[in-house]
Scaffold this motif. Sequence first.
Motif, mmCIF file in Angstrom:
data_model
loop_
_atom_site.group_PDB
_atom_site.id
_atom_site.type_symbol
_atom_site.label_atom_id
_atom_site.label_comp_id
_atom_site.label_asym_id
_atom_site.label_seq_id
_atom_site.Cartn_x
_atom_site.Cartn_y
_atom_site.Cartn_z
ATOM 1 N N GLU A 16 0.359 -0.671 -0.038
ATOM 2 C CA GLU A 16 -0.200 -0.448 0.290
ATOM 3 C C GLU A 16 0.942 0.885 0.125
ATOM 4 O O GLU A 16 1.505 1.367 0.338
ATOM 5 N N GLY A 17 -0.141 2.222 -0.087
ATOM 6 C CA GLY A 17 0.946 3.355 -0.102
ATOM 7 C C GLY A 17 1.524 3.851 -1.027
ATOM 8 O O GLY A 17 2.797 3.011 -1.988
ATOM 9 N N GLN A 43 3.643 -4.001 7.648
ATOM 10 C CA GLN A 43 2.665 -2.962 7.796
ATOM 11 C C GLN A 43 1.729 -2.928 6.447
ATOM 12 O O GLN A 43 1.070 -1.620 6.391
ATOM 13 N N ARG A 45 2.752 -1.924 3.619
ATOM 14 C CA ARG A 45 3.558 -1.397 3.087
ATOM 15 C C ARG A 45 4.957 -1.085 1.718
ATOM 16 O O ARG A 45 4.830 -2.396 1.213
ATOM 17 N N ASN A 232 6.353 5.795 10.198
ATOM 18 C CA ASN A 232 4.908 5.187 9.752
ATOM 19 C C ASN A 232 3.780 6.142 9.860
ATOM 20 O O ASN A 232 3.459 6.502 9.020
ATOM 21 N N ALA A 233 4.288 7.438 10.208
ATOM 22 C CA ALA A 233 3.256 8.698 10.991
ATOM 23 C C ALA A 233 3.745 9.294 10.112
ATOM 24 O O ALA A 233 3.155 9.860 9.270
ATOM 25 N N THR A 235 5.202 8.910 6.900
ATOM 26 C CA THR A 235 5.042 8.203 5.417
ATOM 27 C C THR A 235 3.366 8.497 5.722
ATOM 28 O O THR A 235 2.588 8.245 4.380
ATOM 29 N N GLU A 236 2.591 8.396 6.096
ATOM 30 C CA GLU A 236 0.826 8.087 6.311
ATOM 31 C C GLU A 236 0.635 9.686 5.940
ATOM 32 O O GLU A 236 -0.124 9.974 6.344
ATOM 33 N N ARG A 237 1.050 11.132 6.620
ATOM 34 C CA ARG A 237 0.306 12.331 6.359
ATOM 35 C C ARG A 237 -0.030 12.673 5.177
ATOM 36 O O ARG A 237 0.551 12.058 4.102
ATOM 37 N N GLU A 240 -1.281 10.357 2.618
ATOM 38 C CA GLU A 240 0.003 9.327 1.310
ATOM 39 C C GLU A 240 -0.608 7.377 1.215
ATOM 40 O O GLU A 240 -0.532 6.918 0.302
ATOM 41 N N ARG A 241 -1.053 7.021 2.459
ATOM 42 C CA ARG A 241 -1.114 6.226 2.752
ATOM 43 C C ARG A 241 -2.720 5.303 2.079
ATOM 44 O O ARG A 241 -3.717 6.584 2.989
ATOM 45 N N LYS A 242 -2.756 5.172 1.376
ATOM 46 C CA LYS A 242 -4.539 4.738 0.742
ATOM 47 C C LYS A 242 -5.081 3.269 1.706
ATOM 48 O O LYS A 242 -4.090 1.880 1.619
#
Length: 242
Positions: A16-17, A43, A45, A232-233, A235-237, A240-242
């Motif tokens: 993901e992402g 995760q 990713r 993790n935090a 790269t999820e801002r 970004e992560r779908k």
Amino acid sequence: MEYQGIRVFYKGQQGEGTPIVLLHGWGASSAAMDGIYNFLLAQGRTVYAFDFPGFGHSDAPPDTWGIHEYADCIRSLLQDLHLNSPVLVGHSFGGRVAILLGASGCVSKLILADAAGCKPRFSLKKRLAVARYKRAVRRGLRTDGYGSADYRALSPAMRKVFVRVVNTHLESYLSQIKVPTLLFWGKNDTDTPLYMAKRLKRKIKDSGLVVMEDAGHFAYAERHAVFCAAVNAFTERNGERK
């Protein structure tokens, strides 16, 4: 994979992402970042890691290489793997490569962990050591006992690459980095001291610095859980992560 006839080892998994690409430090290999690699795999990713030419399972580069050739190599491999606008996580030497690629605009975010690339402040002891080495070279004396442990561990060809890399300073590229950048540093780092992190923070506009107490040059491994959470935090801002 191959780049200009050089076999380059990589490992990775689609998930993901935005792709996250891990760039190891000098003298190491992708295995040095297995902690964060395995965390991101768990995760779900998209994560990839390379062995830089000259390290791990990759072929050695020509002795004419420097940091720009390494950056061109990784840029080409990212294109071949269709890893568009990835997040780069670079430790030490890998941070040098990440800085150049970040300045070129081909990434979406940077995570620089105890990254190299800034011109060091030389102590009197260091300046004297350099002077002794240069004097030995002028006199045609053996220089096997000179240089850092990293330098002495290298083949003659890779020593030329190493010297070229460490003498290429990247401050002029920092203002060209326009992507969000996370700086993760060990307070007790003596290889790339904390003043370098502060210099990066001043010169990279959209950057933030996390300093780990009681950690050194390998803060990302010494404070593994904190680093994983930060990656993790970060790269999820911005979704970004779908």
